[in-house]
Design an enzyme around this catalytic site. Sequence first.
Site, short mmCIF file in Angstrom:
data_model
loop_
_atom_site.label_atom_id
_atom_site.label_comp_id
_atom_site.label_asym_id
_atom_site.label_seq_id
_atom_site.Cartn_x
_atom_site.Cartn_y
_atom_site.Cartn_z
N SER A 136 -48.04 -14.99 -45.00
CA SER A 136 -47.70 -15.99 -43.99
C SER A 136 -48.96 -16.73 -43.57
CB SER A 136 -47.03 -15.33 -42.78
OG SER A 136 -47.80 -14.25 -42.28
N ARG A 154 -48.92 -11.07 -25.28
CA ARG A 154 -49.15 -11.00 -23.84
C ARG A 154 -49.50 -12.36 -23.28
NH1 ARG A 154 -54.44 -8.24 -21.28
NH2 ARG A 154 -55.23 -10.33 -21.68
N ALA A 183 -46.96 -7.76 -23.46
CA ALA A 183 -46.13 -8.07 -24.62
C ALA A 183 -44.92 -7.14 -24.71
CB ALA A 183 -46.95 -8.01 -25.90
N PHE A 227 -66.57 -17.41 -31.42
CA PHE A 227 -65.17 -17.04 -31.27
C PHE A 227 -64.99 -15.52 -31.35
CE2 PHE A 227 -60.68 -17.06 -33.03
CZ PHE A 227 -60.10 -17.47 -31.83
N TYR A 264 -54.79 -4.60 -32.92
CA TYR A 264 -56.24 -4.81 -32.83
C TYR A 264 -57.00 -3.65 -33.48
CZ TYR A 264 -54.82 -8.40 -29.54
OH TYR A 264 -54.21 -9.50 -28.98
N HIS A 314 -51.46 -12.05 -43.30
CA HIS A 314 -51.23 -13.22 -42.44
C HIS A 314 -52.53 -14.01 -42.40
CE1 HIS A 314 -49.28 -15.49 -39.23
NE2 HIS A 314 -50.35 -15.36 -38.48
N HIS A 336 -58.55 -4.24 -28.58
CA HIS A 336 -58.41 -5.42 -27.72
C HIS A 336 -59.61 -5.50 -26.78
CE1 HIS A 336 -56.81 -8.07 -24.60
NE2 HIS A 336 -55.90 -8.46 -25.49
N GLU A 376 -50.80 -19.23 -40.35
CA GLU A 376 -50.74 -19.60 -38.93
C GLU A 376 -51.34 -20.98 -38.69
OE1 GLU A 376 -51.52 -16.56 -35.92
OE2 GLU A 376 -53.04 -17.90 -35.08
N LYS A 387 -45.05 -1.41 -27.77
CA LYS A 387 -44.46 -2.70 -28.17
C LYS A 387 -43.47 -2.52 -29.32
CE LYS A 387 -48.60 -4.69 -28.63
NZ LYS A 387 -49.66 -5.72 -28.82
N ASP A 430 -52.59 -15.21 -21.97
CA ASP A 430 -53.42 -15.27 -20.78
C ASP A 430 -52.80 -16.22 -19.77
OD1 ASP A 430 -55.42 -13.60 -21.86
OD2 ASP A 430 -56.19 -15.29 -23.03
N TYR A 477 -49.24 -20.66 -29.29
CA TYR A 477 -48.54 -21.07 -28.07
C TYR A 477 -49.50 -21.20 -26.89
CZ TYR A 477 -45.10 -20.58 -24.23
OH TYR A 477 -44.33 -20.75 -23.11
#
Length: 277
Positions: free
Chosen positions: A6, A97, A112, A205, A134, A255, A138, A8, A154, A99, A40
């Site tokens: 997939s 989840r 989430a 990043f 993660y 992904h 995280h 993104e 989750k 921010d 999103y």
Amino acid sequence: MSNRYSFEFFPPKTEAGREKLKDTRSQLAALNPEFFSVTYGAGGSTRDNTRGIVLETKKAGLSVAPHLSFGGDEESEILELLNSYKDAGIDRIVALRGDIPSGMGATRLVYARELVEFIRKHTGDHFQLEVAAYPEIHPDGKSYDADIGFLKDKLDAGANSAITQYFFSADSYFYFLDACDKAGIDKPIFPGIMPITNYTNLARFSRNCGAEIPRWLSKKLEGYGDDQQSIIDFGTEFVTELCHILMEGGAPGIHFYSMNQVEPIKSIANAVMESHP
């Protein structure tokens, strides 16, 4: 059973960006991925921008998975969005989840697991639900085991599978899978893979999101200085090999974080998908 691949995207903010994304999407669609996901932003125009790209992708005859999080949005807004996706024939969502946007005045994070429960409550089993994992923990994680516990929550709440934050060490992924297995997690965990094109941006990043760049790799990339083409060439070779190692080690697919660029992700994905259909 074939492997799952997939890609993104993120929703562009300009008309030029949207036109470029159409070309990127068209070229990557030729590789026949399982789906495209679209990131999103909670609240107002960013949320609507995501929906626009999602619906446009669906109208192009492609399978698409919107990212979704509560952030600062109300339950009624999320439910309206879910219903609009369901009505459009979309059957997969990446539940996160998210921010709380600054200045929105929201009082707490909505985790989430709660979003997964909300989606299942209102739409049953209509959506295939992906959640985040993660391997290097995280940024807010209190401990390695606690983070795996949150992932299990989750998945137990109704998520079907997980997609990882990007990483550059295959060992971190395989160790994570072993730890998840010991914790009783038996659903697929798909590695998320980021191309290397601009080391300065990637380093910044990665610091923000908690992704580790191995010291030897950072020194190698630093050594190229401003020679962007050499960074891209080496990065493409390295990430392609990383993907081969993951697939040969039993990963259920990959992904790819495209960053809305055709290359180098198309070359990387093509090489991997040909070797591991």
